[in-house]
Design a protein around this motif. Structure first.
Motif, PDB file in Angstrom:
ATOM      1  N   PHE A  22       0.836  -1.192   0.000  1.00 13.61           N
ATOM      2  CA  PHE A  22       0.000   0.000   0.000  1.00 13.61           C
ATOM      3  C   PHE A  22       0.875   1.248   0.000  1.00 13.61           C
ATOM      4  CE2 PHE A  22      -3.040  -2.897   2.342  1.00 13.61           C
ATOM      5  CZ  PHE A  22      -3.929  -3.013   1.275  1.00 13.61           C
ATOM      6  N   GLY A  23       0.548   2.188  -0.885  1.00 16.77           N
ATOM      7  CA  GLY A  23       1.225   3.469  -0.874  1.00 16.77           C
ATOM      8  C   GLY A  23       0.730   4.336   0.259  1.00 16.77           C
ATOM      9  N   GLY A  24       1.293   5.554   0.344  1.00 16.26           N
ATOM     10  CA  GLY A  24       0.947   6.433   1.445  1.00 16.26           C
ATOM     11  C   GLY A  24       1.748   6.108   2.687  1.00 16.26           C
ATOM     12  N   LYS A  25       1.404   6.747   3.787  1.00 14.42           N
ATOM     13  CA  LYS A  25       2.118   6.537   5.037  1.00 14.42           C
ATOM     14  C   LYS A  25       1.244   6.997   6.190  1.00 14.42           C
ATOM     15  CE  LYS A  25       6.934   6.817   6.474  1.00 14.42           C
ATOM     16  NZ  LYS A  25       7.748   7.944   6.906  1.00 14.42           N
ATOM     17  N   THR A  26       1.107   6.168   7.189  1.00 22.59           N
ATOM     18  CA  THR A  26       0.274   6.375   8.376  1.00 22.59           C
ATOM     19  C   THR A  26      -1.098   6.919   7.961  1.00 22.59           C
ATOM     20  OG1 THR A  26       1.257   8.567   8.892  1.00 22.59           O
ATOM     21  CG2 THR A  26       2.253   6.625   9.910  1.00 22.59           C
ATOM     22  N   LEU A  27      -1.419   8.162   8.340  1.00 25.14           N
ATOM     23  CA  LEU A  27      -2.757   8.703   8.121  1.00 25.14           C
ATOM     24  C   LEU A  27      -2.897   9.456   6.804  1.00 25.14           C
ATOM     25  CD1 LEU A  27      -3.322  10.134  11.727  1.00 25.14           C
ATOM     26  CD2 LEU A  27      -4.005   7.892  10.842  1.00 25.14           C
ATOM     27  N   HIS A  28      -1.958   9.270   5.909  1.00 31.97           N
ATOM     28  CA  HIS A  28      -1.917  10.121   4.722  1.00 31.97           C
ATOM     29  C   HIS A  28      -1.817   9.309   3.432  1.00 31.97           C
ATOM     30  CE1 HIS A  28      -1.490  13.344   7.592  1.00 31.97           C
ATOM     31  NE2 HIS A  28      -0.561  12.609   8.185  1.00 31.97           N
ATOM     32  N   ARG A  29      -2.734   9.587   2.548  1.00 30.86           N
ATOM     33  CA  ARG A  29      -2.789   9.038   1.190  1.00 30.86           C
ATOM     34  C   ARG A  29      -2.851   7.514   1.165  1.00 30.86           C
ATOM     35  NH1 ARG A  29       0.880  12.773  -1.370  1.00 30.86           N
ATOM     36  NH2 ARG A  29       2.463  11.163  -1.446  1.00 30.86           N
ATOM     37  N   ALA A  30      -3.427   6.902   2.160  1.00 27.02           N
ATOM     38  CA  ALA A  30      -3.669   5.459   2.108  1.00 27.02           C
ATOM     39  C   ALA A  30      -4.822   5.179   1.149  1.00 27.02           C
ATOM     40  CB  ALA A  30      -3.999   4.920   3.505  1.00 27.02           C
ATOM     41  N   CYS A 231      -8.325   8.783   5.822  1.00 27.03           N
ATOM     42  CA  CYS A 231      -6.979   9.345   5.777  1.00 27.03           C
ATOM     43  C   CYS A 231      -6.993  10.575   4.868  1.00 27.03           C
ATOM     44  CB  CYS A 231      -5.989   8.294   5.272  1.00 27.03           C
ATOM     45  SG  CYS A 231      -5.863   6.849   6.353  1.00 27.03           S
ATOM     46  N   SER A 232      -5.906  11.302   4.842  1.00 23.32           N
ATOM     47  CA  SER A 232      -5.880  12.538   4.071  1.00 23.32           C
ATOM     48  C   SER A 232      -5.477  12.281   2.629  1.00 23.32           C
ATOM     49  CB  SER A 232      -4.902  13.537   4.702  1.00 23.32           C
ATOM     50  OG  SER A 232      -3.558  13.189   4.381  1.00 23.32           O
ATOM     51  N   CYS A 233      -5.892  13.186   1.772  1.00 23.15           N
ATOM     52  CA  CYS A 233      -5.351  13.298   0.419  1.00 23.15           C
ATOM     53  C   CYS A 233      -4.827  14.723   0.319  1.00 23.15           C
ATOM     54  CB  CYS A 233      -6.420  13.029  -0.630  1.00 23.15           C
ATOM     55  SG  CYS A 233      -5.778  13.055  -2.324  1.00 23.15           S
ATOM     56  N   PRO A 234      -3.540  14.944   0.625  1.00 16.64           N
ATOM     57  CA  PRO A 234      -3.014  16.297   0.730  1.00 16.64           C
ATOM     58  C   PRO A 234      -3.360  17.166  -0.476  1.00 16.64           C
ATOM     59  CG  PRO A 234      -1.381  14.741   1.504  1.00 16.64           C
ATOM     60  CD  PRO A 234      -2.501  13.930   0.919  1.00 16.64           C
ATOM     61  N   GLY A 235      -3.754  18.390  -0.166  1.00 19.52           N
ATOM     62  CA  GLY A 235      -4.177  19.324  -1.192  1.00 19.52           C
ATOM     63  C   GLY A 235      -5.663  19.260  -1.472  1.00 19.52           C
ATOM     64  N   TYR A 239      -7.186  14.391   6.955  1.00 20.76           N
ATOM     65  CA  TYR A 239      -7.686  13.165   7.565  1.00 20.76           C
ATOM     66  C   TYR A 239      -8.824  13.531   8.513  1.00 20.76           C
ATOM     67  CZ  TYR A 239      -4.633  14.271  11.609  1.00 20.76           C
ATOM     68  OH  TYR A 239      -4.015  14.878  12.672  1.00 20.76           O
ATOM     69  N   ASP A 240      -9.753  12.595   8.678  1.00 18.56           N
ATOM     70  CA  ASP A 240     -10.993  12.854   9.410  1.00 18.56           C
ATOM     71  C   ASP A 240     -10.851  12.344  10.839  1.00 18.56           C
ATOM     72  OD1 ASP A 240     -13.579  13.076  10.379  1.00 18.56           O
ATOM     73  OD2 ASP A 240     -14.506  12.420   8.514  1.00 18.56           O
ATOM     74  N   ARG A 241     -10.485  13.262  11.727  1.00 13.55           N
ATOM     75  CA  ARG A 241     -10.238  12.889  13.116  1.00 13.55           C
ATOM     76  C   ARG A 241     -11.469  12.267  13.770  1.00 13.55           C
ATOM     77  NH1 ARG A 241      -8.378  17.219  13.997  1.00 13.55           N
ATOM     78  NH2 ARG A 241      -6.228  16.646  13.599  1.00 13.55           N
ATOM     79  N   GLU A 242     -12.641  12.852  13.525  1.00 17.41           N
ATOM     80  CA  GLU A 242     -13.875  12.346  14.123  1.00 17.41           C
ATOM     81  C   GLU A 242     -14.166  10.927  13.661  1.00 17.41           C
ATOM     82  OE1 GLU A 242     -18.393  13.470  13.238  1.00 17.41           O
ATOM     83  OE2 GLU A 242     -17.380  15.035  14.430  1.00 17.41           O
ATOM     84  N   HIS A 243     -14.006  10.668  12.378  1.00 16.24           N
ATOM     85  CA  HIS A 243     -14.273   9.326  11.857  1.00 16.24           C
ATOM     86  C   HIS A 243     -13.243   8.327  12.392  1.00 16.24           C
ATOM     87  CE1 HIS A 243     -16.063   6.613   8.750  1.00 16.24           C
ATOM     88  NE2 HIS A 243     -14.913   5.984   8.938  1.00 16.24           N
ATOM     89  N   LEU A 244     -11.986   8.727  12.446  1.00 17.15           N
ATOM     90  CA  LEU A 244     -10.961   7.838  12.983  1.00 17.15           C
ATOM     91  C   LEU A 244     -11.251   7.472  14.424  1.00 17.15           C
ATOM     92  CD1 LEU A 244      -7.775   9.500  11.458  1.00 17.15           C
ATOM     93  CD2 LEU A 244      -8.655   7.227  10.902  1.00 17.15           C
ATOM     94  N   GLU A 245     -11.734   8.418  15.201  1.00 14.12           N
ATOM     95  CA  GLU A 245     -12.082   8.126  16.589  1.00 14.12           C
ATOM     96  C   GLU A 245     -13.227   7.126  16.671  1.00 14.12           C
ATOM     97  OE1 GLU A 245     -12.841  11.879  18.404  1.00 14.12           O
ATOM     98  OE2 GLU A 245     -10.725  12.275  18.819  1.00 14.12           O
ATOM     99  N   TYR A 247     -13.938   4.873  14.405  1.00 12.88           N
ATOM    100  CA  TYR A 247     -13.371   3.579  14.015  1.00 12.88           C
ATOM    101  C   TYR A 247     -12.576   2.956  15.159  1.00 12.88           C
ATOM    102  CZ  TYR A 247     -10.217   0.151  12.060  1.00 12.88           C
ATOM    103  OH  TYR A 247      -9.507  -1.006  11.850  1.00 12.88           O
ATOM    104  N   LEU A 248     -11.725   3.744  15.795  1.00 11.56           N
ATOM    105  CA  LEU A 248     -10.891   3.209  16.873  1.00 11.56           C
ATOM    106  C   LEU A 248     -11.740   2.736  18.046  1.00 11.56           C
ATOM    107  CD1 LEU A 248      -7.966   5.777  16.759  1.00 11.56           C
ATOM    108  CD2 LEU A 248      -7.810   3.329  16.267  1.00 11.56           C
ATOM    109  N   GLU A 249     -12.816   3.435  18.333  1.00  7.83           N
ATOM    110  CA  GLU A 249     -13.711   2.997  19.405  1.00  7.83           C
ATOM    111  C   GLU A 249     -14.349   1.661  19.057  1.00  7.83           C
ATOM    112  OE1 GLU A 249     -17.602   4.565  21.955  1.00  7.83           O
ATOM    113  OE2 GLU A 249     -16.662   5.861  20.455  1.00  7.83           O
ATOM    114  N   ALA A 250     -14.832   1.530  17.821  1.00  2.98           N
ATOM    115  CA  ALA A 250     -15.450   0.270  17.397  1.00  2.98           C
ATOM    116  C   ALA A 250     -14.428  -0.860  17.388  1.00  2.98           C
ATOM    117  CB  ALA A 250     -16.069   0.434  16.015  1.00  2.98           C
ATOM    118  N   ALA A 251     -13.227  -0.587  16.855  1.00  2.46           N
ATOM    119  CA  ALA A 251     -12.204  -1.624  16.777  1.00  2.46           C
ATOM    120  C   ALA A 251     -11.708  -2.022  18.165  1.00  2.46           C
ATOM    121  CB  ALA A 251     -11.037  -1.130  15.920  1.00  2.46           C
ATOM    122  N   SER A 252     -11.575  -1.066  19.066  1.00  2.00           N
ATOM    123  CA  SER A 252     -11.094  -1.366  20.412  1.00  2.00           C
ATOM    124  C   SER A 252     -12.102  -2.178  21.206  1.00  2.00           C
ATOM    125  CB  SER A 252     -10.777  -0.069  21.162  1.00  2.00           C
ATOM    126  OG  SER A 252      -9.750   0.650  20.518  1.00  2.00           O
TER     127      SER A 252
END
Length: 582
Positions: A22-30, A231-235, A239-245, A247-252
């Motif tokens: 997968f291209g991108g890195k961490t929270l960006h351009r995945a 995740c973000s697409c720079p420009g 990245y969507d902090r609210e959505h990530l939270e 997701y993390l709540e559901a996954a945890s």
């Protein structure tokens, strides 16, 4: 010839058992839309490959579609660990092929060059060599006879990257630095590109130099608006902090099925309607998104406590008052906006003062506090700042919470890829590298791999990251922690991810320097006693002298410098509590 297809037909080309980079890195351009379509198609026994990944690998770990994972790091930076990946490795249902960001990059470079392996510097003293004997090995230099290390080639069946735009011949462009896209595209047997938009074949002819991935490498493309979200697409969008939270709540909590039903659904139209439609304005790249978690703080990605916000061991600030204060303040990352000086400022300025004597320093992901210190030192003393985002001496108006954020490229005179920064360190071109450690022991060894043993982990951390390879190579490594506890500062780490030139550590209680082979206290922060340091350190701590100095408070000028480079106070993220220091 490049095929232009829709997303479902693109994913239909993926066979069970495929290795996918997968291209991108961490929270960006995945390439998250591609990942969601893999979930819908129920493609199984996949082996993802990546230097530093987040939700792309973690979602597939949660749906049980992975046979193994080859990675340097999997996590969510300042938002904590990857819950599904961690759980699957801990319970033995996912084979972890852990290396470092540099070993994964080198394995892909070997594939790119068509050779079975490549030598690599670093790794001295790392336990990663013991667990990675299928892909890491000691070797002998055939010319000098000296000992070195080798990384086995990893050739992905498929590389998937997400671009801002791609033409019908497969030429891809994106905003921001090349994170990993060219590396994975040149290493893989086949390359698929998803893009915010597909344009005509002649659209790039006026400016071919701005093409980031050439179409000759690309087999098929698909137009997928919002294809990197959350995740973000720079420009284009953040990245969507609210959505990530969410997701993390559901996954945890282990309730991933509810997340899949609500958001992933039958197709991307469903996903955009549920997840993106009401968020476009706040996620627009030029918009300002509140950076304080819904619980009032942000987890410390470099902390042993960064498991999830749903556990008692979370490092987040949970005060409702802090949340409401931060939400109403211009200091959006700050749980205590009315206070000018806290331990976060003391630590940041302590680092910045030391950096004034340093020529070149590098900070990796999940490191907002050192990033602010580096920016302040750059302004005051001209220190060259290399960022994991691919920026050299970036000068954005605000320091972003994610230190892979493309905003750090604003004002930068040059861009580079992450592997290039590792190369520079490997040949001695980096004076100081900042590192985080879930555990740091008295000898300065780091553990970012597991609590417990590799065979029977109690907690799986993010992975080898950059430190696993580079700690022996840089002139000095400096570490920081946003909490100080005996379990994260033990006499001996549970697993040695990295051993080498760690010379300095700063915590909310004190500063350490390595002297006579161990970390010794050289400065005690205001209001802290020797007894408190002893009680909260996992070894019989030594003080460098009978009269250890108190860490000086920041001057008004130094505080003003921090406010200039960090007006939203990301330096304060990850601390359990913050109180006024005068």
């Amino acid at each position: 010839m490049t095929d232009v297809v829709d997303l479902s037909r693109l994913v239909a080309r993926v066979e069970d058992g495929s290795t996918i980079a997968f291209g991108g890195k961490t929270l960006h351009r995945a390439p998250m839309a591609f990942v969601r379509e893999l979930v819908r198609a129920d493609v199984s026994d996949l082996v993802p490959i990546g230097l530093a990944n987040s939700m792309d690998i973690d979602l597939l770990a949660g749906t049980g579609q992975l046979e193994a994972a080859c990675y340097g790091y999997v996590g969510f930076e300042a938002f904590g660990l990857a819950p599904n990946t961690r759980r699957a490795i801990e319970d033995g249902t996912l084979e972890a092929r852990e290396g470092t960001c540099y070993t994964v990059a080198t394995a892909l470079r070997a594939a790119m060059q068509g050779v079975p392996f490549l030598p690599i510097a670093g790794l001295d003293g790392s336990d990663l060599l013991e667990i990675g004997d299928d892909y890491l090995a000691e070797a002998t230099d055939p010319f000098t006879g000296e000992s070195t290390y080798a990384v086995r080639r990893v050739e992905p069946d498929i590389a998937v990257i997400h671009a801002t735009e791609v033409d019908t011949d497969g030429n891809a462009r994106f905003d921001g630095a090349d994170l990993t896209e060219n590396l994975v595209a040149k290493a893989a047997d086949r390359v698929f590109v998803t893009a915010e938009r597909v344009v005509d074949a002649d659209a790039f002819t006026d400016d071919p130099g701005s093409t980031d991935v050439p179409g000759v490498l690309v087999d098929a493309v698909a137009e997928v608006p919002d294809g990197a979200h959350p995740c973000s697409c720079p420009g284009s969008y953040d990245y969507d902090r609210e959505h990530l939270e969410q997701y993390l709540e559901a996954a945890s909590s282990g309730d991933l099925e509810a997340y899949l039903s609500k958001y992933v659904g039958p197709d991307e139209d469903h996903y955009r309607d549920r997840a993106v439609a009401d968020r476009r304005e706040v996620l627009e790249w030029s918009a300002r998104q509140s950076a304080v978690s819904s619980d009032g703080g942000v987890d410390d990605g470099g902390s042993i406590e960064a498991e999830s916000r749903t556990t008692d061991s979370s490092g987040a600030v949970t005060s409702e008052t802090a949340s409401s204060n931060a939400a109403s303040s211009d200091h959006r990352h700050d749980p205590e906006p009315a206070i000018d000086c806290t331990i976060a400022e003391v630590m940041t300025v302590a680092i910045a003062r030391r950096l004034e004597e340093i020529s070149v320093a590098f900070q990796g992901f999940a490191s907002p506090l050192p990033t602010v210190a580096l920016r302040a030192a750059r302004e005051r003393a001209g220190t060259t700042h290399l960022s994991a985002s691919g920026a050299m001496n970036g000068s954005p108006a605000e320091t972003p919470l994610s230190t892979e954020d493309a905003r750090l490229l604003e004002g930068a005179p040059a861009h580079f890829s992450s592997p290039e920064a590792f190369d520079l360190a490997a040949r001695g071109g980096v004076d100081v590298m900042f590192v985080g450690g879930a555990q740091v022991d008295r000898r300065g060894r780091l553990n970012n791999t597991v609590a417990g043993s590799w065979a029977d982990p109690t907690v799986k951390f993010g992975g080898g990251g950059g430190a696993g390879s580079l700690l022996p190579l840089v002139e000095e490594a400096w570490a920081w922690r946003t909490e100080h506890r005996a379990r994260s500062l033990p006499a001996e780490v549970d697993f040695t991810t990295a051993e080498g030139n760690l010379t300095y550590l700063v915590t909310p209680l004190c500063e350490f320097e390595r002297r006579d082979g161990e970390l010794q206290v050289v400065s005690i922060h205001p209001g802290v006693s020797r007894e408190e340091i002893r009680e909260r350190t996992g070894w019989d701590v030594r003080f460098a002298s009978s009269e250890v100095d108190e860490t000086p408070l920041p001057t008004d000028e130094e505080l003003e410098a921090l406010e200039r480079v960090d007006p939203t106070r990301v330096r304060r993220s990850g601390f359990e509590t913050l109180s006024a220091l005068e």
